[in-house]
Design a protein around this motif. Structure first.
Motif, PDB file in Angstrom:
ATOM      1  N   MET A 131      39.431  28.077  22.969  1.00  0.00           N
ATOM      2  CA  MET A 131      40.628  28.160  23.786  1.00  0.00           C
ATOM      3  C   MET A 131      40.466  27.257  25.000  1.00  0.00           C
ATOM      4  SD  MET A 131      42.222  31.504  25.580  1.00  0.00           S
ATOM      5  CE  MET A 131      43.884  31.691  25.026  1.00  0.00           C
ATOM      6  N   ALA A 132      41.526  26.582  25.386  1.00  0.00           N
ATOM      7  CA  ALA A 132      41.474  25.624  26.486  1.00  0.00           C
ATOM      8  C   ALA A 132      41.367  26.293  27.860  1.00  0.00           C
ATOM      9  CB  ALA A 132      42.700  24.724  26.449  1.00  0.00           C
ATOM     10  N   ILE A 133      41.931  27.504  28.004  1.00  0.00           N
ATOM     11  CA  ILE A 133      41.890  28.172  29.303  1.00  0.00           C
ATOM     12  C   ILE A 133      40.584  28.942  29.412  1.00  0.00           C
ATOM     13  CG2 ILE A 133      42.944  29.905  30.790  1.00  0.00           C
ATOM     14  CD1 ILE A 133      45.608  29.264  29.486  1.00  0.00           C
ATOM     15  N   GLN A 134      39.780  28.559  30.399  1.00  0.00           N
ATOM     16  CA  GLN A 134      38.528  29.252  30.656  1.00  0.00           C
ATOM     17  C   GLN A 134      38.375  29.404  32.161  1.00  0.00           C
ATOM     18  OE1 GLN A 134      35.160  27.611  28.650  1.00  0.00           O
ATOM     19  NE2 GLN A 134      36.232  27.425  26.722  1.00  0.00           N
ATOM     20  N   GLY A 135      38.062  30.598  32.588  1.00  0.00           N
ATOM     21  CA  GLY A 135      37.880  30.839  34.015  1.00  0.00           C
ATOM     22  C   GLY A 135      39.189  31.071  34.734  1.00  0.00           C
ATOM     23  N   PRO A 136      39.131  31.050  36.061  1.00  0.00           N
ATOM     24  CA  PRO A 136      40.328  31.303  36.868  1.00  0.00           C
ATOM     25  C   PRO A 136      41.424  30.266  36.631  1.00  0.00           C
ATOM     26  CG  PRO A 136      38.334  31.364  38.206  1.00  0.00           C
ATOM     27  CD  PRO A 136      37.938  30.842  36.873  1.00  0.00           C
ATOM     28  N   ILE A 137      42.663  30.715  36.674  1.00  0.00           N
ATOM     29  CA  ILE A 137      43.822  29.841  36.483  1.00  0.00           C
ATOM     30  C   ILE A 137      44.387  29.501  37.868  1.00  0.00           C
ATOM     31  CG2 ILE A 137      46.132  29.666  35.487  1.00  0.00           C
ATOM     32  CD1 ILE A 137      45.186  31.905  33.501  1.00  0.00           C
ATOM     33  N   PRO A 138      44.471  28.214  38.226  1.00  0.00           N
ATOM     34  CA  PRO A 138      45.059  27.849  39.521  1.00  0.00           C
ATOM     35  C   PRO A 138      46.537  28.257  39.575  1.00  0.00           C
ATOM     36  CG  PRO A 138      43.878  25.988  38.548  1.00  0.00           C
ATOM     37  CD  PRO A 138      43.975  27.049  37.492  1.00  0.00           C
ATOM     38  N   VAL A 139      46.932  28.873  40.683  1.00  0.00           N
ATOM     39  CA  VAL A 139      48.329  29.274  40.883  1.00  0.00           C
ATOM     40  C   VAL A 139      48.730  28.945  42.316  1.00  0.00           C
ATOM     41  CG1 VAL A 139      48.346  31.132  39.148  1.00  0.00           C
ATOM     42  CG2 VAL A 139      47.651  31.647  41.476  1.00  0.00           C
ATOM     43  N   HIS A 140      50.031  28.810  42.539  1.00  0.00           N
ATOM     44  CA  HIS A 140      50.560  28.588  43.878  1.00  0.00           C
ATOM     45  C   HIS A 140      50.962  29.928  44.478  1.00  0.00           C
ATOM     46  CE1 HIS A 140      50.656  24.239  43.575  1.00  0.00           C
ATOM     47  NE2 HIS A 140      51.133  24.383  42.349  1.00  0.00           N
ATOM     48  N   PHE A 141      50.909  30.012  45.791  1.00  0.00           N
ATOM     49  CA  PHE A 141      51.283  31.237  46.499  1.00  0.00           C
ATOM     50  C   PHE A 141      52.661  31.724  46.063  1.00  0.00           C
ATOM     51  CE2 PHE A 141      53.489  33.305  50.004  1.00  0.00           C
ATOM     52  CZ  PHE A 141      52.632  34.372  50.249  1.00  0.00           C
ATOM     53  N   GLU A 142      53.615  30.808  45.951  1.00  0.00           N
ATOM     54  CA  GLU A 142      54.991  31.165  45.605  1.00  0.00           C
ATOM     55  C   GLU A 142      55.103  31.772  44.203  1.00  0.00           C
ATOM     56  OE1 GLU A 142      54.009  28.155  46.756  1.00  0.00           O
ATOM     57  OE2 GLU A 142      54.766  28.316  48.808  1.00  0.00           O
ATOM     58  N   GLN A 143      54.172  31.442  43.313  1.00  0.00           N
ATOM     59  CA  GLN A 143      54.189  32.029  41.973  1.00  0.00           C
ATOM     60  C   GLN A 143      53.730  33.480  42.000  1.00  0.00           C
ATOM     61  OE1 GLN A 143      51.646  28.799  40.449  1.00  0.00           O
ATOM     62  NE2 GLN A 143      53.089  28.679  38.739  1.00  0.00           N
ATOM     63  N   VAL A 144      52.781  33.782  42.864  1.00  0.00           N
ATOM     64  CA  VAL A 144      52.224  35.139  42.942  1.00  0.00           C
ATOM     65  C   VAL A 144      53.088  36.033  43.821  1.00  0.00           C
ATOM     66  CG1 VAL A 144      50.184  36.503  43.542  1.00  0.00           C
ATOM     67  CG2 VAL A 144      49.904  34.202  42.590  1.00  0.00           C
ATOM     68  N   PHE A 145      53.527  35.494  44.955  1.00  0.00           N
ATOM     69  CA  PHE A 145      54.322  36.264  45.919  1.00  0.00           C
ATOM     70  C   PHE A 145      55.603  35.494  46.267  1.00  0.00           C
ATOM     71  CE2 PHE A 145      49.833  37.397  46.914  1.00  0.00           C
ATOM     72  CZ  PHE A 145      49.889  38.750  46.617  1.00  0.00           C
ATOM     73  N   PRO A 146      56.581  35.419  45.354  1.00  0.00           N
ATOM     74  CA  PRO A 146      57.786  34.637  45.628  1.00  0.00           C
ATOM     75  C   PRO A 146      58.593  35.136  46.830  1.00  0.00           C
ATOM     76  CG  PRO A 146      58.027  35.886  43.594  1.00  0.00           C
ATOM     77  CD  PRO A 146      56.610  36.044  44.041  1.00  0.00           C
ATOM     78  N   HIS A 147      58.423  36.397  47.212  1.00  0.00           N
ATOM     79  CA  HIS A 147      59.133  36.959  48.368  1.00  0.00           C
ATOM     80  C   HIS A 147      58.217  37.071  49.579  1.00  0.00           C
ATOM     81  CE1 HIS A 147      62.757  38.021  46.086  1.00  0.00           C
ATOM     82  NE2 HIS A 147      61.915  38.209  45.095  1.00  0.00           N
ATOM     83  N   GLY A 148      56.999  36.553  49.460  1.00  0.00           N
ATOM     84  CA  GLY A 148      56.024  36.642  50.543  1.00  0.00           C
ATOM     85  C   GLY A 148      55.178  37.904  50.430  1.00  0.00           C
ATOM     86  N   CYS A 149      54.252  38.051  51.370  1.00  0.00           N
ATOM     87  CA  CYS A 149      53.415  39.256  51.408  1.00  0.00           C
ATOM     88  C   CYS A 149      52.991  39.531  52.844  1.00  0.00           C
ATOM     89  CB  CYS A 149      52.197  39.115  50.489  1.00  0.00           C
ATOM     90  SG  CYS A 149      50.959  37.929  51.028  1.00  0.00           S
ATOM     91  N   PHE A 150      52.533  40.753  53.073  1.00  0.00           N
ATOM     92  CA  PHE A 150      52.127  41.204  54.397  1.00  0.00           C
ATOM     93  C   PHE A 150      50.728  41.808  54.314  1.00  0.00           C
ATOM     94  CE2 PHE A 150      56.705  41.344  54.311  1.00  0.00           C
ATOM     95  CZ  PHE A 150      57.072  40.820  55.524  1.00  0.00           C
ATOM     96  N   ILE A 151      49.895  41.503  55.304  1.00  0.00           N
ATOM     97  CA  ILE A 151      48.559  42.101  55.373  1.00  0.00           C
ATOM     98  C   ILE A 151      48.714  43.551  55.809  1.00  0.00           C
ATOM     99  CG2 ILE A 151      46.366  42.061  56.617  1.00  0.00           C
ATOM    100  CD1 ILE A 151      46.179  39.346  55.791  1.00  0.00           C
ATOM    101  N   VAL A 152      48.102  44.472  55.063  1.00  0.00           N
ATOM    102  CA  VAL A 152      48.200  45.894  55.395  1.00  0.00           C
ATOM    103  C   VAL A 152      46.825  46.539  55.543  1.00  0.00           C
ATOM    104  CG1 VAL A 152      50.486  46.218  54.404  1.00  0.00           C
ATOM    105  CG2 VAL A 152      48.486  46.507  52.949  1.00  0.00           C
ATOM    106  N   GLY A 153      45.793  45.732  55.656  1.00  0.00           N
ATOM    107  CA  GLY A 153      44.443  46.261  55.818  1.00  0.00           C
ATOM    108  C   GLY A 153      43.573  45.262  56.557  1.00  0.00           C
ATOM    109  N   GLU A 154      42.333  45.629  56.736  1.00  0.00           N
ATOM    110  CA  GLU A 154      41.369  44.770  57.411  1.00  0.00           C
ATOM    111  C   GLU A 154      40.741  43.808  56.413  1.00  0.00           C
ATOM    112  OE1 GLU A 154      40.763  44.936  60.748  1.00  0.00           O
ATOM    113  OE2 GLU A 154      42.366  46.423  60.804  1.00  0.00           O
ATOM    114  N   VAL A 155      40.298  42.654  56.898  1.00  0.00           N
ATOM    115  CA  VAL A 155      39.524  41.731  56.071  1.00  0.00           C
ATOM    116  C   VAL A 155      38.099  42.275  56.039  1.00  0.00           C
ATOM    117  CG1 VAL A 155      38.663  39.383  55.818  1.00  0.00           C
ATOM    118  CG2 VAL A 155      40.961  39.761  56.715  1.00  0.00           C
ATOM    119  N   GLU A 156      37.609  42.562  54.830  1.00  0.00           N
ATOM    120  CA  GLU A 156      36.282  43.160  54.674  1.00  0.00           C
ATOM    121  C   GLU A 156      35.434  42.324  53.738  1.00  0.00           C
ATOM    122  OE1 GLU A 156      37.491  46.900  53.038  1.00  0.00           O
ATOM    123  OE2 GLU A 156      37.575  47.839  55.009  1.00  0.00           O
TER     124      GLU A 156
END
Length: 141
Positions: free
Chosen positions: A1-26
């Motif tokens: 199979m040609a797809i191996q490992g992580p698939i590159p995506v754009h922010f707009e593809q994952v969160f087309p309406h945006g997103c908000f941080i709701v926790g701490e960076v850990e």
């Protein structure tokens, strides 16, 4: 199979309406390498960068309540910082760069799930600044 490992995506593809941080960076712990009195933190297998995670809420109004919050892992040598919340907003809007998605089967549900990673995070580009930029181009033309 040609797809191996992580698939590159754009922010707009994952969160087309945006997103908000709701926790701490850990920092993510490497549970396999850690022992009872010694904590080892996870590093990305490909880049060697430290792995951090932050909970974000998807702003898409059609997403079910139980699926609105997801964890985004950030590969960075230092802890990413979250800017101050904007006046009148309870959460901080955020965008991610260098995103990838990796499919896996959730052991609890047996369903397909996605691991989302990024190389950096930043405040979102605003529609106002985009409008100003294009207005400036129209005037100059």
């Amino acid at each position: 199979m040609a797809i191996q490992g992580p698939i590159p995506v754009h922010f707009e593809q994952v969160f087309p309406h945006g997103c908000f941080i709701v926790g701490e960076v850990e920092q993510v712990k490497d549970f396999d390498a850690s022992s009872k009195g010694r904590t080892v933190y996870a590093k990305d297998k490909n880049t060697g960068e430290l792995v951090w995670q932050v909970a974000v809420m998807d702003a898409d109004p059609t997403v079910k309540a139980g699926q609105k919050t997801v964890s985004v892992k950030i590969l960075s040598p230092v802890q990413p910082t979250v800017p101050a919340a904007l006046p009148g907003l309870p959460f901080v809007p955020m965008e991610f760069d260098g995103m990838t998605a990796t499919a896996y089967v959730n052991q609890n549900t047996g369903r397909l799930a996605w691991s989302i990673r990024a190389t950096s995070m930043r405040p979102p580009r605003t529609a106002v600044s985009s409008a100003k930029a294009s207005a400036g181009k129209d005037v100059a033309a």
